[in-house]
Motif scaffolding. Structure first.
Motif, PDB file in Angstrom:
ATOM      1  N   TRP A 331       0.832  -1.204   0.000  1.00  0.00           N
ATOM      2  CA  TRP A 331       0.000   0.000   0.000  1.00  0.00           C
ATOM      3  C   TRP A 331       0.864   1.249   0.000  1.00  0.00           C
ATOM      4  O   TRP A 331       0.628   2.182  -0.762  1.00  0.00           O
ATOM      5  CB  TRP A 331      -0.918  -0.021   1.230  1.00  0.00           C
ATOM      6  N   TYR A 332       1.880   1.277   0.835  1.00  0.00           N
ATOM      7  CA  TYR A 332       2.755   2.452   0.899  1.00  0.00           C
ATOM      8  C   TYR A 332       3.543   2.643  -0.402  1.00  0.00           C
ATOM      9  O   TYR A 332       3.775   3.776  -0.844  1.00  0.00           O
ATOM     10  CB  TYR A 332       3.706   2.348   2.088  1.00  0.00           C
ATOM     11  N   LEU A 333       3.975   1.535  -0.999  1.00  0.00           N
ATOM     12  CA  LEU A 333       4.690   1.639  -2.270  1.00  0.00           C
ATOM     13  C   LEU A 333       3.818   2.265  -3.349  1.00  0.00           C
ATOM     14  O   LEU A 333       4.260   3.141  -4.096  1.00  0.00           O
ATOM     15  CB  LEU A 333       5.164   0.249  -2.720  1.00  0.00           C
ATOM     16  N   LEU A 334       2.586   1.800  -3.427  1.00  0.00           N
ATOM     17  CA  LEU A 334       1.688   2.329  -4.455  1.00  0.00           C
ATOM     18  C   LEU A 334       1.361   3.795  -4.202  1.00  0.00           C
ATOM     19  O   LEU A 334       1.289   4.595  -5.144  1.00  0.00           O
ATOM     20  CB  LEU A 334       0.411   1.489  -4.503  1.00  0.00           C
ATOM     21  N   VAL A 335       1.176   4.159  -2.936  1.00  0.00           N
ATOM     22  CA  VAL A 335       0.913   5.566  -2.615  1.00  0.00           C
ATOM     23  C   VAL A 335       2.103   6.427  -3.002  1.00  0.00           C
ATOM     24  O   VAL A 335       1.951   7.497  -3.612  1.00  0.00           O
ATOM     25  CB  VAL A 335       0.581   5.715  -1.116  1.00  0.00           C
ATOM     26  N   ALA A 336       3.295   5.991  -2.643  1.00  0.00           N
ATOM     27  CA  ALA A 336       4.495   6.778  -2.949  1.00  0.00           C
ATOM     28  C   ALA A 336       4.713   6.891  -4.453  1.00  0.00           C
ATOM     29  O   ALA A 336       5.079   7.965  -4.963  1.00  0.00           O
ATOM     30  CB  ALA A 336       5.713   6.128  -2.287  1.00  0.00           C
ATOM     31  N   TRP A 337       4.496   5.793  -5.160  1.00  0.00           N
ATOM     32  CA  TRP A 337       4.691   5.805  -6.616  1.00  0.00           C
ATOM     33  C   TRP A 337       3.687   6.748  -7.273  1.00  0.00           C
ATOM     34  O   TRP A 337       4.042   7.555  -8.134  1.00  0.00           O
ATOM     35  CB  TRP A 337       4.543   4.390  -7.155  1.00  0.00           C
ATOM     36  N   ALA A 338       2.429   6.663  -6.854  1.00  0.00           N
ATOM     37  CA  ALA A 338       1.407   7.550  -7.414  1.00  0.00           C
ATOM     38  C   ALA A 338       1.703   9.008  -7.077  1.00  0.00           C
ATOM     39  O   ALA A 338       1.520   9.906  -7.918  1.00  0.00           O
ATOM     40  CB  ALA A 338       0.030   7.153  -6.889  1.00  0.00           C
ATOM     41  N   ALA A 339       2.186   9.264  -5.862  1.00  0.00           N
ATOM     42  CA  ALA A 339       2.502  10.640  -5.465  1.00  0.00           C
ATOM     43  C   ALA A 339       3.651  11.198  -6.302  1.00  0.00           C
ATOM     44  O   ALA A 339       3.610  12.358  -6.743  1.00  0.00           O
ATOM     45  CB  ALA A 339       2.844  10.680  -3.977  1.00  0.00           C
ATOM     46  N   MET A 340       4.678  10.375  -6.523  1.00  0.00           N
ATOM     47  CA  MET A 340       5.803  10.839  -7.336  1.00  0.00           C
ATOM     48  C   MET A 340       5.353  11.167  -8.753  1.00  0.00           C
ATOM     49  O   MET A 340       5.717  12.208  -9.311  1.00  0.00           O
ATOM     50  CB  MET A 340       6.906   9.782  -7.376  1.00  0.00           C
ATOM     51  N   CYS A 341       4.549  10.285  -9.343  1.00  0.00           N
ATOM     52  CA  CYS A 341       4.068  10.521 -10.707  1.00  0.00           C
ATOM     53  C   CYS A 341       3.245  11.805 -10.772  1.00  0.00           C
ATOM     54  O   CYS A 341       3.392  12.606 -11.707  1.00  0.00           O
ATOM     55  CB  CYS A 341       3.218   9.345 -11.181  1.00  0.00           C
ATOM     56  N   THR A 342       2.393  12.013  -9.766  1.00  0.00           N
ATOM     57  CA  THR A 342       1.536  13.193  -9.757  1.00  0.00           C
ATOM     58  C   THR A 342       2.345  14.471  -9.653  1.00  0.00           C
ATOM     59  O   THR A 342       2.159  15.418 -10.429  1.00  0.00           O
ATOM     60  CB  THR A 342       0.537  13.106  -8.587  1.00  0.00           C
ATOM     61  N   VAL A 343       3.249  14.505  -8.705  1.00  0.00           N
ATOM     62  CA  VAL A 343       4.016  15.728  -8.459  1.00  0.00           C
ATOM     63  C   VAL A 343       4.882  16.092  -9.664  1.00  0.00           C
ATOM     64  O   VAL A 343       4.991  17.272 -10.028  1.00  0.00           O
ATOM     65  CB  VAL A 343       4.873  15.560  -7.185  1.00  0.00           C
ATOM     66  N   LEU A 344       5.477  15.091 -10.295  1.00  0.00           N
ATOM     67  CA  LEU A 344       6.378  15.377 -11.417  1.00  0.00           C
ATOM     68  C   LEU A 344       5.637  15.860 -12.660  1.00  0.00           C
ATOM     69  O   LEU A 344       6.270  16.331 -13.601  1.00  0.00           O
ATOM     70  CB  LEU A 344       7.202  14.131 -11.750  1.00  0.00           C
TER      71      LEU A 344
END
Length: 568
Positions: A331-344
């Motif tokens: 769950w944390y991996l997916l949240v972090a990955w989605a957050a990185m994609c969004t911010v960039l």
């Protein structure tokens, strides 16, 4: 790799705690054929409009289709790995195949050989979408039952950004790279179980990313860094970082036959055009405004698609909070990955795009939607157990696509006649428009004479010219000259070209204004032979790849225990 990953069976405890109504004794056909047929049917459904409209003519469609035809024509000449695209810039050529990775154009050329030309692009899209779905099934099956894993696979295969690629972009290589992302996450999650074998498979995957699409490879490597660091912190295992670093080196070494020439020979082309106005990151953040109205129109299309996918991922991720008890690290991996994609994808990260290595050559920040497809598909499947909710949120995403289709920019379409015209342009040698960043340094493709003869006299001398051979990497002709002069060729110069006149190597020049090749000849008979030679970087890259491939195979064979096997 996929077969080895699929061979892994979860423990009975995992089956009881995470699966619903899916015992280990289920029929083998339900594990293989049912999910595959579901993915194949969904991929086919994406192409239903093709039967009525034609083939989507996205931004890159001509680049890819002409490349496939060029490769096929060079295979017929006996050139297994083309380097020089001889028909680019309407016959003046460019070193396209040195810089563009080979996987997608090789697949496209194979399909062009097997199937009718007007079907090829559609078949390619279908195969790639099925491959992406199968890859996601292998990942999702580690935590979900067959039915839910199949849903995740179908959802990933036909996620909104994949549809944007199919209908608006025709970025066939980038679409192919989407099949690697689920396997990337799966391999990293399994690092602790068999480090040495993980290095081999992860290295092979990273090599494949370079050989499919360079911008996607950059995203994959940054994603690997994020996921590995986060997992290493969660598990308290720095060795995971070492495993990932070793895989990165192994992958780069295996792909060196492509990477080394592509890096070294950038100085010989106008590579800066790849990040010229309109193709720079600062011109392509979400909802950015430029002076190009057409550019901004498509930016609105992709921006609304991105917003819809982000909101769906956010809502589904919140609904999937129960997975904090089942698989906290996932769950944390997916949240972090989605957050990185969004911010960039947001303009506030512009400084990062100028600082982080190779990021600016990704050109379009919204390309991170390719990676966003992983948390999008998994969160919806993990968080929404009701099928009505799952279908509802996907239909909402399709409504976003329909909205931008109607209000901003509908896709363009190529008819069968348009596709046959492309094929005829290659068959007759008329050629096609080239790529600015791959044009040799000093060449001006906009100033050349498209209908020029292959060889003409540049000065006042009289000449009788006879062309005996004009192949992609080999050209030969004779010229009976009344006086010494230069011969102008329908060919752009490039350091890999070796020019010989009467058996003696000469240094060609370039015509002012166009940059086309000039060959100095003497009065009387001249026998000219021009050959595209192997430069040192190509030779060194091939040796490095060969050695790395041997190392990879030795490491693979040395591991007697299958990857992801259940511990005894």
């Amino acid at each position: 790799m996929g077969a080895t990953l699929a061979a892994n069976r979860k423990s009975d405890q995992d089956e009881r705690s995470l699966s619903r109504g899916d015992g280990p004794g289920a029929a083998r056909s339900s594990l293989t054929w049912a999910p595959l047929l579901s993915i194949a049917a969904a991929a086919f459904a994406v192409e239903i409009p093709f039967f009525f409209r034609g083939t989507p003519s996205g931004h890159d469609v001509e680049f890819h289709l002409y490349t496939w035809l060029e490769v096929l024509s060079q295979w017929k000449q006996g050139i297994i790995y083309p380097r020089w695209a001889s028909l680019a810039h309407f016959g003046y050529g460019e070193p396209r195949f040195i810089f563009y990775p080979p996987a997608s154009w090789a697949l496209g050329a194979v399909l062009s050989k097997i199937f009718p030309w007007t079907w090829v692009a559609n078949i390619y899209v279908w195969i790639v979408l099925v491959g992406a779905g199968a890859s996601m099934f292998l990942l999702a099956r580690q935590w979900l039952d067959r039915r839910d894993a199949t849903f995740a696979a179908v959802l990933y295969a036909v996620n909104p950004y994949h549809l944007a690629i199919v209908y608006w972009r025709s970025a066939f290589a980038e679409l192919l790279a989407g099949s690697l992302l689920p396997l990337l996450l799966l391999l990293v999650l399994r690092t602790e179980e068999d480090r040495r074998r993980t290095i081999v498979f992860l290295g092979a995957l990273l090599a494949a990313s370079w050989l499919i699409n360079a911008p996607a490879a950059v995203m994959i490597h940054y994603s690997l860094a994020l996921v590995t660091i986060l997992l290493a912190w969660q598990r308290g295992s720095f060795r995971m970082v070492l495993v990932a670093a070793a895989a990165v080196l192994l992958g780069a070494a295996v792909a060196s036959f492509y990477l080394l020439p592509a890096i070294y020979e950038q100085r010989w082309v106008n590579i800066a055009e790849a990040v010229s106005s309109g193709a720079r990151p600062q011109d392509n953040f979400l909802f950015v405004h430029t002076d190009d109205a057409e550019h901004d129109t498509f930016n609105r299309v992709i921006s609304w698609i991105a917003v819809g996918e982000m909101l769906a991922t956010l809502a589904a991720g919140w609904a999937a909070r129960s997975w904090l008890r089942r698989s906290r690290e996932l769950w944390y991996l997916l949240v972090a990955w989605a957050a990185m994609c969004t911010v960039l994808m947001l303009s506030i990260t512009a400084p990062l795009w100028n600082v982080l290595p190779k990021m600016r050559f990704m050109q379009f920040p919204w390309r991170w939607l390719l990676c966003m497809g992983i948390p999008f598909a998994l969160f919806i499947t993990m968080g929404l157990w009701r099928w009505t909710l799952r279908l509802g949120i996907y239909l909402a995403a399709l409504c976003v696509l329909a909205f931008v289709w109607q209000h901003f920019q509908p896709p363009w379409w190529d008819t069968a006649a348009d596709l046959r015209e492309m094929r005829d342009n290659v068959a007759t040698g008329a050629g096609y428009e080239g790529t600015d960043e791959y044009a040799p340094a000093g060449a001006d493709a906009s100033a050349v004479d498209k209908s020029a003869r292959r060889v003409t006299v540049d000065g006042p001398a009289q000449a009788a010219i006879r062309v005996s051979e004009w192949q992609a990497e080999r050209k030969a002709f004779t010229a009976e000259m009344s006086s010494a002069d230069n011969l102008a060729l329908k060919l752009f110069p490039y350091p890999a070209w070796r020019v010989e006149v009467n058996g003696r190597e000469v240094q060609p020049g370039a015509r002012e204004g166009t940059g086309q090749m000039l060959v100095p000849v003497e009065a009387g008979a001249n026998r000219v032979q021009i050959t595209f030679t192997r430069t040192w970087d190509r030779t060194a890259g091939a040796w490095i790849s060969g050695i790395a491939l041997v190392v990879l195979l030795v490491l693979l064979k040395a591991q007697a225990v299958p990857l992801f096997a259940r511990p005894s």
